[in-house]
Scaffold this active site. Structure first.
Site, PDB file in Angstrom:
ATOM      1  N   ILE A  65       0.816  -1.330  -0.093  1.00  0.00           N
ATOM      2  CA  ILE A  65      -0.086   0.101   0.107  1.00  0.00           C
ATOM      3  C   ILE A  65       0.852   1.359   0.084  1.00  0.00           C
ATOM      4  O   ILE A  65       1.945   1.443   0.777  1.00  0.00           O
ATOM      5  CB  ILE A  65      -0.794  -0.052   1.210  1.00  0.00           C
ATOM      6  CG1 ILE A  65      -1.839  -1.185   1.256  1.00  0.00           C
ATOM      7  CG2 ILE A  65      -1.629   1.400   1.282  1.00  0.00           C
ATOM      8  CD1 ILE A  65      -2.341  -1.567   2.598  1.00  0.00           C
ATOM      9  N   CYS A  66       0.622   2.409  -0.733  1.00  0.00           N
ATOM     10  CA  CYS A  66       1.184   3.649  -0.797  1.00  0.00           C
ATOM     11  C   CYS A  66      -0.058   4.645  -1.021  1.00  0.00           C
ATOM     12  O   CYS A  66      -1.252   4.470  -0.688  1.00  0.00           O
ATOM     13  CB  CYS A  66       2.272   3.828  -1.656  1.00  0.00           C
ATOM     14  SG  CYS A  66       1.776   3.851  -3.268  1.00  0.00           S
ATOM     15  N   ARG A  67       0.495   5.798  -1.265  1.00  0.00           N
ATOM     16  CA  ARG A  67      -0.522   6.794  -1.446  1.00  0.00           C
ATOM     17  C   ARG A  67      -1.576   6.668  -2.485  1.00  0.00           C
ATOM     18  O   ARG A  67      -2.619   6.776  -2.767  1.00  0.00           O
ATOM     19  CB  ARG A  67       0.173   8.240  -1.390  1.00  0.00           C
ATOM     20  CG  ARG A  67      -0.559   9.463  -1.235  1.00  0.00           C
ATOM     21  CD  ARG A  67       0.034  10.754  -1.291  1.00  0.00           C
ATOM     22  NE  ARG A  67       0.544  10.896  -2.578  1.00  0.00           N
ATOM     23  CZ  ARG A  67       0.114  11.446  -3.601  1.00  0.00           C
ATOM     24  NH1 ARG A  67      -1.291  12.021  -3.265  1.00  0.00           N
ATOM     25  NH2 ARG A  67       0.271  11.736  -4.887  1.00  0.00           N
ATOM     26  N   GLY A  69      -0.495   4.169  -5.264  1.00  0.00           N
ATOM     27  CA  GLY A  69      -0.361   2.843  -5.975  1.00  0.00           C
ATOM     28  C   GLY A  69       0.883   2.516  -6.758  1.00  0.00           C
ATOM     29  O   GLY A  69       1.168   1.615  -7.180  1.00  0.00           O
ATOM     30  N   MET A  93      -3.822   4.824  -0.968  1.00  0.00           N
ATOM     31  CA  MET A  93      -4.864   5.540   0.182  1.00  0.00           C
ATOM     32  C   MET A  93      -5.782   6.608  -0.259  1.00  0.00           C
ATOM     33  O   MET A  93      -6.583   7.088   0.386  1.00  0.00           O
ATOM     34  CB  MET A  93      -3.798   5.909   1.295  1.00  0.00           C
ATOM     35  CG  MET A  93      -2.931   4.905   1.992  1.00  0.00           C
ATOM     36  SD  MET A  93      -4.353   3.598   2.979  1.00  0.00           S
ATOM     37  CE  MET A  93      -4.963   4.473   4.178  1.00  0.00           C
TER      38      MET A  93
END
Length: 101
Positions: A65-67, A69, A93
């Site tokens: 997961i990141c901000r 993708g 996110m």
């Protein structure tokens, strides 16, 4: 490059709500995760993943997961090259509508 397995934010939310045990790894920076992480996710910054390979098990699937993708997708390619079973949360996110903590 082989394509990376993906999961949408909606699919992930449904799995968590139905009680699936998932291994979530948030690779964002410290100040980003302060704004909230998906409950149960582990925080391992993208830049420190190579130093933390001993925390991963090749028999387990990990969802990164990141901000947005993008970074998590890069981590997925790296981890897949190392022989790990990975999936990228597309949309990151920014698109997550479930709980955060």
């Amino acid at each position: 490059m082989d394509s990376i397995e993906k999961i949408t934010t909606e699919e992930l939310k449904k799995k968590l709500e139905s009680g699936d045990k998932l291994e979530l790894v948030d690779v964002r920076e410290d100040e980003e995760v302060e704004q909230g992480m998906i409950p149960g996710a582990r925080h391992i910054r993208m830049g420190t993943i190579p130093d933390n390979l001993d925390k991963f098990d090749k028999d387990t699937e990990y969802i990164f997961i990141c901000r947005s993708g993008r970074r998590s997708e890069n981590v997925c390619y790296y981890m897949k090259d190392q022989g790990y079973n990975v999936r990228n949360m597309v949309g990151g996110m920014l698109e997550w509508e479930g709980e955060t903590e």
